[in-house]
Scaffold this motif. Structure first.
Motif, PDB file in Angstrom:
ATOM      1  N   ILE A   9      17.854  41.160  -2.407  1.00  0.00           N
ATOM      2  CA  ILE A   9      17.791  41.733  -3.756  1.00  0.00           C
ATOM      3  C   ILE A   9      16.354  41.787  -4.265  1.00  0.00           C
ATOM      4  CG2 ILE A   9      18.320  39.473  -4.784  1.00  0.00           C
ATOM      5  CD1 ILE A   9      19.571  40.896  -7.141  1.00  0.00           C
ATOM      6  N   TRP A  10      15.527  40.832  -3.838  1.00  0.00           N
ATOM      7  CA  TRP A  10      14.150  40.780  -4.342  1.00  0.00           C
ATOM      8  C   TRP A  10      13.207  41.653  -3.527  1.00  0.00           C
ATOM      9  CZ3 TRP A  10      15.435  39.562  -8.741  1.00  0.00           C
ATOM     10  CH2 TRP A  10      16.368  38.560  -8.986  1.00  0.00           C
ATOM     11  N   LYS A  11      13.788  42.453  -2.611  1.00  0.00           N
ATOM     12  CA  LYS A  11      13.007  43.488  -1.915  1.00  0.00           C
ATOM     13  C   LYS A  11      13.022  44.797  -2.710  1.00  0.00           C
ATOM     14  CE  LYS A  11      12.453  40.501   1.379  1.00  0.00           C
ATOM     15  NZ  LYS A  11      13.038  40.634   2.714  1.00  0.00           N
ATOM     16  N   ASN A  12      13.858  44.867  -3.767  1.00  0.00           N
ATOM     17  CA  ASN A  12      13.811  46.007  -4.675  1.00  0.00           C
ATOM     18  C   ASN A  12      12.492  45.992  -5.441  1.00  0.00           C
ATOM     19  OD1 ASN A  12      16.568  47.391  -4.771  1.00  0.00           O
ATOM     20  ND2 ASN A  12      17.175  45.248  -5.038  1.00  0.00           N
ATOM     21  N   ASN A  13      12.063  47.154  -5.919  1.00  0.00           N
ATOM     22  CA  ASN A  13      10.940  47.206  -6.850  1.00  0.00           C
ATOM     23  C   ASN A  13      11.372  46.618  -8.187  1.00  0.00           C
ATOM     24  OD1 ASN A  13       9.224  48.556  -5.034  1.00  0.00           O
ATOM     25  ND2 ASN A  13      10.091  50.547  -5.624  1.00  0.00           N
ATOM     26  N   LEU A  14      10.443  46.012  -8.903  1.00  0.00           N
ATOM     27  CA  LEU A  14      10.774  45.443 -10.206  1.00  0.00           C
ATOM     28  C   LEU A  14      11.332  46.509 -11.136  1.00  0.00           C
ATOM     29  CD1 LEU A  14      10.730  42.980 -12.136  1.00  0.00           C
ATOM     30  CD2 LEU A  14       8.439  43.753 -12.848  1.00  0.00           C
ATOM     31  N   SER A  15      10.754  47.716 -11.110  1.00  0.00           N
ATOM     32  CA  SER A  15      11.229  48.785 -11.995  1.00  0.00           C
ATOM     33  C   SER A  15      12.670  49.164 -11.666  1.00  0.00           C
ATOM     34  CB  SER A  15      10.319  50.013 -11.897  1.00  0.00           C
ATOM     35  OG  SER A  15      10.275  50.503 -10.570  1.00  0.00           O
ATOM     36  N   THR A  16      13.036  49.143 -10.389  1.00  0.00           N
ATOM     37  CA  THR A  16      14.421  49.420  -9.990  1.00  0.00           C
ATOM     38  C   THR A  16      15.358  48.378 -10.573  1.00  0.00           C
ATOM     39  OG1 THR A  16      13.696  50.445  -7.922  1.00  0.00           O
ATOM     40  CG2 THR A  16      15.985  49.691  -8.030  1.00  0.00           C
ATOM     41  N   LEU A  17      14.955  47.116 -10.522  1.00  0.00           N
ATOM     42  CA  LEU A  17      15.763  46.018 -11.048  1.00  0.00           C
ATOM     43  C   LEU A  17      15.919  46.116 -12.557  1.00  0.00           C
ATOM     44  CD1 LEU A  17      14.173  43.235  -8.857  1.00  0.00           C
ATOM     45  CD2 LEU A  17      16.618  43.685  -8.927  1.00  0.00           C
ATOM     46  N   THR A  18      14.817  46.273 -13.270  1.00  0.00           N
ATOM     47  CA  THR A  18      14.895  46.260 -14.733  1.00  0.00           C
ATOM     48  C   THR A  18      15.598  47.506 -15.265  1.00  0.00           C
ATOM     49  OG1 THR A  18      12.646  47.190 -14.877  1.00  0.00           O
ATOM     50  CG2 THR A  18      12.866  44.787 -14.993  1.00  0.00           C
ATOM     51  N   GLU A  19      15.387  48.657 -14.637  1.00  0.00           N
ATOM     52  CA  GLU A  19      16.087  49.868 -15.081  1.00  0.00           C
ATOM     53  C   GLU A  19      17.585  49.729 -14.870  1.00  0.00           C
ATOM     54  OE1 GLU A  19      14.272  53.082 -12.976  1.00  0.00           O
ATOM     55  OE2 GLU A  19      12.330  52.832 -13.995  1.00  0.00           O
ATOM     56  N   SER A  20      17.982  49.160 -13.734  1.00  0.00           N
ATOM     57  CA  SER A  20      19.405  48.962 -13.456  1.00  0.00           C
ATOM     58  C   SER A  20      20.027  48.009 -14.463  1.00  0.00           C
ATOM     59  CB  SER A  20      19.582  48.424 -12.037  1.00  0.00           C
ATOM     60  OG  SER A  20      20.942  48.114 -11.790  1.00  0.00           O
ATOM     61  N   PHE A  21      19.336  46.919 -14.761  1.00  0.00           N
ATOM     62  CA  PHE A  21      19.886  45.937 -15.693  1.00  0.00           C
ATOM     63  C   PHE A  21      19.845  46.450 -17.133  1.00  0.00           C
ATOM     64  CE2 PHE A  21      19.992  43.223 -12.116  1.00  0.00           C
ATOM     65  CZ  PHE A  21      20.864  42.181 -12.428  1.00  0.00           C
ATOM     66  N   GLY A 223      26.305  29.352 -15.824  1.00  0.00           N
ATOM     67  CA  GLY A 223      25.312  28.439 -15.272  1.00  0.00           C
ATOM     68  C   GLY A 223      24.532  29.126 -14.157  1.00  0.00           C
ATOM     69  N   PHE A 224      23.234  29.278 -14.347  1.00  0.00           N
ATOM     70  CA  PHE A 224      22.383  29.966 -13.382  1.00  0.00           C
ATOM     71  C   PHE A 224      21.721  28.950 -12.445  1.00  0.00           C
ATOM     72  CE2 PHE A 224      22.871  33.104 -16.635  1.00  0.00           C
ATOM     73  CZ  PHE A 224      22.647  34.338 -16.054  1.00  0.00           C
ATOM     74  N   MET A 225      21.851  29.166 -11.141  1.00  0.00           N
ATOM     75  CA  MET A 225      21.226  28.304 -10.139  1.00  0.00           C
ATOM     76  C   MET A 225      19.983  28.987  -9.574  1.00  0.00           C
ATOM     77  SD  MET A 225      22.836  26.668  -6.618  1.00  0.00           S
ATOM     78  CE  MET A 225      23.205  28.269  -5.887  1.00  0.00           C
ATOM     79  N   LEU A 226      18.856  28.234  -9.570  1.00  0.00           N
ATOM     80  CA  LEU A 226      17.585  28.752  -9.088  1.00  0.00           C
ATOM     81  C   LEU A 226      17.091  27.919  -7.904  1.00  0.00           C
ATOM     82  CD1 LEU A 226      17.722  29.215 -12.342  1.00  0.00           C
ATOM     83  CD2 LEU A 226      15.298  29.746 -12.113  1.00  0.00           C
ATOM     84  N   HIS A 227      16.350  28.571  -7.006  1.00  0.00           N
ATOM     85  CA  HIS A 227      15.650  27.893  -5.911  1.00  0.00           C
ATOM     86  C   HIS A 227      14.233  28.474  -5.856  1.00  0.00           C
ATOM     87  CE1 HIS A 227      19.759  26.841  -4.637  1.00  0.00           C
ATOM     88  NE2 HIS A 227      19.188  25.858  -3.957  1.00  0.00           N
ATOM     89  N   HIS A 228      13.261  27.722  -6.359  1.00  0.00           N
ATOM     90  CA  HIS A 228      11.910  28.285  -6.458  1.00  0.00           C
ATOM     91  C   HIS A 228      11.302  28.608  -5.100  1.00  0.00           C
ATOM     92  CE1 HIS A 228      11.131  23.932  -6.005  1.00  0.00           C
ATOM     93  NE2 HIS A 228       9.990  24.287  -5.453  1.00  0.00           N
ATOM     94  N   GLN A 229      11.745  27.889  -4.026  1.00  0.00           N
ATOM     95  CA  GLN A 229      11.194  28.150  -2.700  1.00  0.00           C
ATOM     96  C   GLN A 229      11.584  29.531  -2.182  1.00  0.00           C
ATOM     97  OE1 GLN A 229      13.212  25.565  -3.430  1.00  0.00           O
ATOM     98  NE2 GLN A 229      12.366  23.620  -2.707  1.00  0.00           N
ATOM     99  N   ARG A 230      12.624  30.119  -2.767  1.00  0.00           N
ATOM    100  CA  ARG A 230      13.089  31.444  -2.337  1.00  0.00           C
ATOM    101  C   ARG A 230      12.620  32.557  -3.275  1.00  0.00           C
ATOM    102  NH1 ARG A 230      17.475  31.451   1.387  1.00  0.00           N
ATOM    103  NH2 ARG A 230      18.105  29.350   2.003  1.00  0.00           N
ATOM    104  N   MET A 231      11.699  32.245  -4.155  1.00  0.00           N
ATOM    105  CA  MET A 231      11.224  33.247  -5.113  1.00  0.00           C
ATOM    106  C   MET A 231       9.952  33.924  -4.611  1.00  0.00           C
ATOM    107  SD  MET A 231      11.882  31.141  -8.689  1.00  0.00           S
ATOM    108  CE  MET A 231      11.315  32.460  -9.760  1.00  0.00           C
ATOM    109  N   ASN A 232       9.921  35.251  -4.708  1.00  0.00           N
ATOM    110  CA  ASN A 232       8.687  35.994  -4.489  1.00  0.00           C
ATOM    111  C   ASN A 232       8.198  36.506  -5.847  1.00  0.00           C
ATOM    112  OD1 ASN A 232      10.422  38.091  -5.084  1.00  0.00           O
ATOM    113  ND2 ASN A 232      10.286  39.086  -3.069  1.00  0.00           N
ATOM    114  N   LYS A 233       7.146  37.291  -5.843  1.00  0.00           N
ATOM    115  CA  LYS A 233       6.571  37.757  -7.110  1.00  0.00           C
ATOM    116  C   LYS A 233       7.575  38.593  -7.900  1.00  0.00           C
ATOM    117  CE  LYS A 233       3.138  38.156  -9.996  1.00  0.00           C
ATOM    118  NZ  LYS A 233       2.626  36.974 -10.740  1.00  0.00           N
ATOM    119  N   THR A 234       8.340  39.434  -7.210  1.00  0.00           N
ATOM    120  CA  THR A 234       9.323  40.272  -7.903  1.00  0.00           C
ATOM    121  C   THR A 234      10.374  39.423  -8.601  1.00  0.00           C
ATOM    122  OG1 THR A 234       9.009  42.090  -6.335  1.00  0.00           O
ATOM    123  CG2 THR A 234      11.043  42.090  -7.606  1.00  0.00           C
TER     124      THR A 234
END
Length: 261
Positions: A9-21, A223-234
């Motif tokens: 999912i984080w291979k999408n462009n940020l603009s693709t993500l925000t426009e979709s949401f 409840g949102f679960m996060l894993h910072h090790q799996r986060m990229n810039k997007t």
């Protein structure tokens, strides 16, 4: 700790993500119950400070949004503790520092991963949980919250009985997992996975995350679960976007996990 694979999912462009949401948001908030929905955030696998951890923390600081930090006791030493607390800043009220397993190690030979699973003796389980709690209590002092998040969001009935015996106030797993906890151990589950979504398609990843969020708000607690090790810039930029949207949406009440006890 080494970086872990980033979900598609984080291979999408940020603009693709925000426009979709942005287009989907009205449909999303239509699912919020009339009496509103509590929202909380929990980040797992805490213990090794680094750039990805700092980026996540800074986003929550900027939005003044509480975050439950699940700390693996064996990963923490005095040096890492000092770096961690310095990173979190002088006001620690935003962070619910709590226990994440003991060594975060799988002990099952077959089937799903468990650190505290059905193959382990209860005395051994109690001993490790107790040592982990004692270590975090000593190293974090009053900043330690007696809440337990099991690695991989699952543990045995014996484990939960041990948690009660050791004075833990709650457990946080995933929704719809078994066995059920004892009456004296409230469960505060996560139901939205931000960073370990398994879809191989970036486009399908968006749909999956949206579906998870829709079902979560229908339940009255997201409840949102996060894993910072799996986060990229997007994903970091999207988290900034998401916290901004949630914090201004009527009917969504952002909570500290400790408020949900």
């Amino acid at each position: 700790m080494s970086c872990r694979p980033v979900s598609a999912i984080w291979k999408n462009n940020l603009s693709t993500l925000t426009e979709s949401f942005d287009l989907w948001w009205d449909d999303f908030i239509a699912n919020i119950p009339h009496n509103g929905c509590d929202v909380f955030f929990r980040a797992d696998d805490i213990g090794y400070p680094g750039k990805q951890f700092s980026a996540m923390i800074n986003i929550f600081k900027e939005h003044k949004t509480p975050l439950a930090l699940a700390v693996a006791p064996s990963w923490l030493n005095e040096q890492r503790r000092d770096i961690l607390l310095e990173e979190l800043g002088p006001d620690l009220n935003l962070w619910a520092l709590h226990q994440h397993g003991y060594r975060h190690m799988n002990h099952e030979q077959t089937g799903k991963k468990f650190e505290f699973g059905p193959s382990r003796d209860k005395k051994v389980i109690t001993g490790e949980l107790g040592r982990g709690k004692a270590k975090l209590s000593k190293m974090l002092g009053d900043n330690f919250s007696p809440i337990f998040t099991p690695p991989w969001n699952r543990c045995s009935a014996d484990t939960m009985e041990s948690l009660v015996e050791l004075g833990f106030s709650a457990i946080s797993r995933s929704t719809n997992v078994y066995p059920n906890p004892p009456q004296k151990l409230p469960d505060i589950p996560v139901n939205v996975d931000l960073h370990t979504i398994k879809e191989s398609s970036p486009e399908q990843g968006i749909k999956t995350l949206q579906s998870l969020m829709e079902e979560a708000v229908k339940s009255g607690c997201a409840g949102f679960m996060l894993h910072h090790q799996r986060m990229n810039k997007t994903s970091q930029l999207f988290l900034h976007y998401l916290l901004g949207k949630i914090n201004i949406t009527p009917g969504l009440r952002v909570k500290d996990i400790r408020e949900l006890l």
